[in-house]
Write an enzyme that holds these catalytic residues in place. Structure first.
Site, PDB file in Angstrom:
ATOM      1  N   SER A 130     -46.669 -12.926  32.350  1.00 16.60           N
ATOM      2  CA  SER A 130     -45.370 -13.027  32.353  1.00 16.60           C
ATOM      3  C   SER A 130     -45.740 -13.908  34.070  1.00 16.60           C
ATOM      4  CB  SER A 130     -44.529 -12.626  31.607  1.00 16.60           C
ATOM      5  OG  SER A 130     -44.143 -11.586  32.458  1.00 16.60           O
ATOM      6  N   CYS A 186     -35.721   1.093  26.019  1.00 13.44           N
ATOM      7  CA  CYS A 186     -35.977   0.903  27.701  1.00 13.44           C
ATOM      8  C   CYS A 186     -35.549  -0.033  27.696  1.00 13.44           C
ATOM      9  CB  CYS A 186     -37.696   0.955  27.601  1.00 13.44           C
ATOM     10  SG  CYS A 186     -37.888   0.649  29.203  1.00 13.44           S
ATOM     11  N   TYR A 484     -47.260  -4.609  22.634  1.00 11.72           N
ATOM     12  CA  TYR A 484     -47.793  -3.831  22.714  1.00 11.72           C
ATOM     13  C   TYR A 484     -49.483  -4.885  23.540  1.00 11.72           C
ATOM     14  CZ  TYR A 484     -44.952  -0.546  21.670  1.00 11.72           C
ATOM     15  OH  TYR A 484     -43.897   0.428  21.132  1.00 11.72           O
TER      16      TYR A 484
HETATM   17  P1  FDA Z   1     -41.725 -10.003  30.655  1.00 13.76           P
HETATM   18  O1  FDA Z   1     -40.968 -11.042  30.967  1.00 13.76           O
HETATM   19  O2  FDA Z   1     -43.243  -9.942  30.693  1.00 13.76           O
HETATM   20  O3  FDA Z   1     -42.714 -10.982  29.213  1.00 13.76           O
HETATM   21  C1  FDA Z   1     -43.472 -11.011  27.840  1.00 13.76           C
HETATM   22  C2  FDA Z   1     -43.912 -12.307  27.495  1.00 13.76           C
HETATM   23  O4  FDA Z   1     -42.672 -12.551  26.404  1.00 13.76           O
HETATM   24  C3  FDA Z   1     -44.508 -13.340  28.072  1.00 13.76           C
HETATM   25  O5  FDA Z   1     -45.949 -13.714  27.303  1.00 13.76           O
HETATM   26  C4  FDA Z   1     -43.747 -14.165  29.038  1.00 13.76           C
HETATM   27  O6  FDA Z   1     -43.838 -14.946  28.847  1.00 13.76           O
HETATM   28  C5  FDA Z   1     -42.724 -14.019  27.061  1.00 13.76           C
HETATM   29  N1  FDA Z   1     -41.517 -13.995  27.296  1.00 13.76           N
HETATM   30  C6  FDA Z   1     -40.470 -14.106  27.916  1.00 13.76           C
HETATM   31  N2  FDA Z   1     -39.299 -14.727  28.238  1.00 13.76           N
HETATM   32  C7  FDA Z   1     -39.546 -15.668  27.115  1.00 13.76           C
HETATM   33  C8  FDA Z   1     -38.750 -16.833  27.419  1.00 13.76           C
HETATM   34  N3  FDA Z   1     -37.533 -16.331  27.401  1.00 13.76           N
HETATM   35  N4  FDA Z   1     -38.852 -17.316  26.681  1.00 13.76           N
HETATM   36  C9  FDA Z   1     -40.117 -17.398  26.199  1.00 13.76           C
HETATM   37  N5  FDA Z   1     -41.133 -16.169  26.531  1.00 13.76           N
HETATM   38  C10 FDA Z   1     -40.923 -15.449  26.972  1.00 13.76           C
HETATM   39  N6  FDA Z   1     -41.517  -2.814  22.396  1.00 13.76           N
HETATM   40  C11 FDA Z   1     -40.617  -2.154  21.717  1.00 13.76           C
HETATM   41  O7  FDA Z   1     -41.066  -2.828  20.609  1.00 13.76           O
HETATM   42  N7  FDA Z   1     -40.238  -0.987  21.939  1.00 13.76           N
HETATM   43  C12 FDA Z   1     -39.705  -0.287  22.633  1.00 13.76           C
HETATM   44  O8  FDA Z   1     -38.855   0.669  22.661  1.00 13.76           O
HETATM   45  C13 FDA Z   1     -40.166  -0.967  23.517  1.00 13.76           C
HETATM   46  N8  FDA Z   1     -40.363   0.322  24.711  1.00 13.76           N
HETATM   47  C14 FDA Z   1     -41.119  -0.433  26.219  1.00 13.76           C
HETATM   48  C15 FDA Z   1     -40.978   0.120  27.984  1.00 13.76           C
HETATM   49  C16 FDA Z   1     -42.029   0.046  28.031  1.00 13.76           C
HETATM   50  C17 FDA Z   1     -42.052   0.736  29.474  1.00 13.76           C
HETATM   51  C18 FDA Z   1     -42.991  -1.700  28.277  1.00 13.76           C
HETATM   52  C19 FDA Z   1     -43.273  -1.732  29.450  1.00 13.76           C
HETATM   53  C20 FDA Z   1     -42.614  -1.897  27.246  1.00 13.76           C
HETATM   54  C21 FDA Z   1     -41.779  -1.673  26.254  1.00 13.76           C
HETATM   55  N9  FDA Z   1     -41.897  -2.427  25.068  1.00 13.76           N
HETATM   56  C22 FDA Z   1     -41.684  -1.756  23.901  1.00 13.76           C
HETATM   57  C23 FDA Z   1     -42.724  -3.364  25.273  1.00 13.76           C
HETATM   58  C24 FDA Z   1     -41.858  -4.978  24.952  1.00 13.76           C
HETATM   59  O9  FDA Z   1     -41.067  -5.431  23.515  1.00 13.76           O
HETATM   60  C25 FDA Z   1     -42.847  -6.240  25.450  1.00 13.76           C
HETATM   61  O10 FDA Z   1     -43.899  -5.732  26.318  1.00 13.76           O
HETATM   62  C26 FDA Z   1     -42.593  -7.009  25.607  1.00 13.76           C
HETATM   63  O11 FDA Z   1     -42.745  -8.480  25.736  1.00 13.76           O
HETATM   64  C27 FDA Z   1     -41.393  -7.035  27.183  1.00 13.76           C
HETATM   65  O12 FDA Z   1     -40.394  -8.611  27.191  1.00 13.76           O
HETATM   66  P2  FDA Z   1     -40.062  -8.818  28.616  1.00 13.76           P
HETATM   67  O13 FDA Z   1     -39.399  -9.872  28.414  1.00 13.76           O
HETATM   68  O14 FDA Z   1     -39.284  -7.517  29.794  1.00 13.76           O
HETATM   69  O15 FDA Z   1     -41.265  -9.410  29.637  1.00 13.76           O
END
Ligand code: FDA
Length: 542
Positions: A130, A186, A484
């Site tokens: 991301s 988380c 993951y």
């Molecule tokens: P981030 O912003 O990095 O986005 C992840 C992906 O989604 C990227 O490809 C991004 O471009 C895309 N994306 C983000 N927002 C978008 C949007 N609005 N539109 C289109 N694409 C978009 N999983 C789980 O199922 N259960 C759990 O309990 C946990 N716990 C956990 C703890 C910790 C510490 C971490 C680091 C990760 C998890 N995860 C998890 C994994 C988590 O679900 C996964 O990493 C998600 O993709 C994170 O989403 P974010 O928006 O935070 O990430």
């Protein structure tokens, strides 16, 4: 409260960064001189393009940050959760939209300027997709798009894609103590990435994945159109609920079905080392945890422990439980089905659902739920994660070999998550997440480290562990969890990706649903604008 945070953040935003003037004022003189003082002609041209695509009423400040901006670094770093990528290639611009118009204009101008877009909600992507890229790119960071509107009477919530799970849970609990939402543990994870990739947590055996509980969504597509469920159609709506939003557009918000939780839930934690018989307990757990009542969730966390400094490191397994009901009901169930765990009334604590959220997030349940609103928790570590799914219990010898490898790396953690329950009832093609009825449990492998020099050694260990597990886990395909993210599974070539190449990783994440995702992608984004190292490929007639 969420509004309060936004305002607090806004106050933190210092004067002096690039201010985007509304087209109402045209390219104001002030803006022009600001720009020539530190913008290259490309920057200027991008910003002009951006302004020209906004409606006159959309006055905008602090939306685009160039690499010269004083705030560029702090915004970029603010949600980098994996320090492995903190020195990776940087985006040309950070765009921090306040509304759909800003996202539309960014998409249109990125295309015009031949730049890729990366979308960031919570920044938890395991491989940093991301916020890093090897080709010139822009990051759209959605941290301003995080309002949460909860309607308890009709049992739904609209949540901005940039909100965190903590903000969502907090907002639900502020309105009701008998409603919740089934997503991850988380609190700093963003709903944008999490829900579009599936999303499971402690109550998913009862209610399914987060993606299974989406009723509607707003998304900005490759042409800058704002779509909802009706206008995007059922195929695209299906794809963004588990197939990863980043391949299809920018998710702006989700409409989520709230679930009913009891006023009292119960937790316990039982920790056993190998010397205390952990191997036998895991053997039994594998065969029963997926059959437990839907209300009962017991996962097993495997890590290294040093009981005291004079002893060799050993492995301990922690069995952590959330039960949707009282201690009395829990005990009657667990003492019958898993007496070897030795759970008694003293091990159990009753609490509300929101307190269980605090508990599984590592907070004291006495803390105010306000801590769930803290989205700025900075990681100080690098990590590498991988995943597997298990269809048949791993034999004792397999577990013993696994524990031997775990002891080699003190910071390794394995989480075994039981399936069954509601997950077994939902068809494997209902959403892109395919691993439902045949799977006993999922495994997450994780290793973390502080020192950059250790990266090779730690990742090497992780790959050896993954190789070791091959005979014990699912095959054809070797299943993996999209959330993951693991680039070891394969990556797309740039700029054109062949279907065959993407199948390497695509079938592992999505199995038989991969082909439908490819068809949807081909229609929704035929020129593959939303490309990334693991985006769904576009079918080409070769
Ligand atoms: P981030 O912003 O990095 O986005 C992840 C992906 O989604 C990227 O490809 C991004 O471009 C895309 N994306 C983000 N927002 C978008 C949007 N609005 N539109 C289109 N694409 C978009 N999983 C789980 O199922 N259960 C759990 O309990 C946990 N716990 C956990 C703890 C910790 C510490 C971490 C680091 C990760 C998890 N995860 C998890 C994994 C988590 O679900 C996964 O990493 C998600 O993709 C994170 O989403 P974010 O928006 O935070 O990430």
């Amino acid at each position: 409260m969420v509004g309060k945070i936004t305002r607090a953040y806004e106050r933190e935003v210092k004067e002096g960064d690039v201010k985007m003037a509304s087209p109402k004022f045209g390219m104001s003189i002030l803006f022009f001189f600001l720009c020539i003082s530190f913008c290259s002609s490309t920057d200027q041209s991008f910003q002009q393009c951006f302004s020209s695509h906004l409606p006159p009423s959309n006055i905008t400040y602090d939306v685009i940050f160039t690499q010269n901006s004083s705030q560029y670094s702090s915004i970029l770093q603010s949600s980098i959760r994996n320090l492995r990528f903190s020195n990776a290639s940087k985006p040309r611009y950070l765009v921090t939209p306040y509304n759909e118009d800003h996202i539309q204009a960014t998409i249109i101008c990125s295309k015009e300027h031949h730049m890729h877009v990366r979308v960031r909600s919570g920044g938890h992507d395991y491989e940093g997709l991301s916020y890093i890229s090897d080709v010139p790119f822009i990051v759209i960071d959605l941290f301003h798009i995080r309002s949460v509107m909860v309607d308890i009477k009709n049992e739904y919530a609209w949540v901005g894609a940039g909100a965190t799970l903590g903000e969502l849970y907090y907002s639900i609990s502020a309105k009701s103590n008998v409603h919740g939402f089934p997503a991850g543990s988380c609190p700093t994870v963003g709903v944008g990435g999490h829900i579009s990739g599936g999303g499971f947590g402690t109550i998913f055996r009862k209610y399914g994945l987060a993606a299974d509980n989406v009723i509607d969504a707003k998304m900005i597509d490759v042409n800058g159109n704002v779509l909802d469920r009706k206008s995007m159609g059922e195929d695209l709506f299906w794809a963004i609920r588990g197939g990863g939003g980043a391949s299809f557009g920018v998710i702006f918000s989700w409409k989520l079905k709230l679930v009913r939780v009891p006023p009292t839930v119960t937790v316990f934690k039982t920790v056993k080392s190998l010397e205390q018989g952990a191997t036998k307990l895991v053997q039994k757990w594998q065969n029963i945890a997926y059959k437990f009542h839907h209300d009962l969730f017991v996962h097993a966390v495997i890590q290294v422990t040093n009981p005291n400094s004079n002893q060799n490191p050993t492995v301990q397994v922690s069995f952590d439980c959330l039960f949707l009901g009282t201690t009395e009901r829990l005990l009657s169930s667990i003492q019958r089905s898993f007496p070897e765990l030795g759970v008694t009334q003293e091990n159990c604590t009753e609490m509300s659902w929101i307190q269980s959220v605090l508990y599984f997030a590592g907070y004291s349940i006495a803390e105010s739920a306000d801590v769930l609103l803290n989205r700025t928790t900075q990681s100080t570590q690098s990590f590498k994660g991988k995943s597997d799914y298990v269809k048949e219990a791993i034999p004792k010898t397999g577990l013993e070999g696994l524990f031997k490898m775990v002891v080699e790396e003190e910071t390794s953690v394995l989480i075994l998550t039981p399936y069954g329950g509601r997950m077994k009832q939902i068809k494997s093609s209902a959403t892109p997440f395919p691993y439902r009825s045949e799977y006993l449990y999922g495994i997450q492998y994780m290793i973390s480290w502080d020192v950059a020099e250790e990266t090779g050694k730690r990742i090497g260990w992780m790959r050896r562990l993954y190789k070791y597990m091959e005979p014990y886990v699912s095959t054809a395909p070797r299943a993996a969890y999209f959330n993951y993210r693991d680039l070891d599974l394969g990556r797309n070539s740039y700029p054109n990706t062949s279907y065959v190449e993407s199948s390497e990783w695509g079938l592992k994440y999505f199995n038989h649903n991969f082909n439908r995702l490819v068809r949807v992608k081909t229609l929704a984004d035929p020129h593959n604008f939303f490309w990334n190292e693991q985006s769904i490929p576009v079918l080409r007639l070769e």
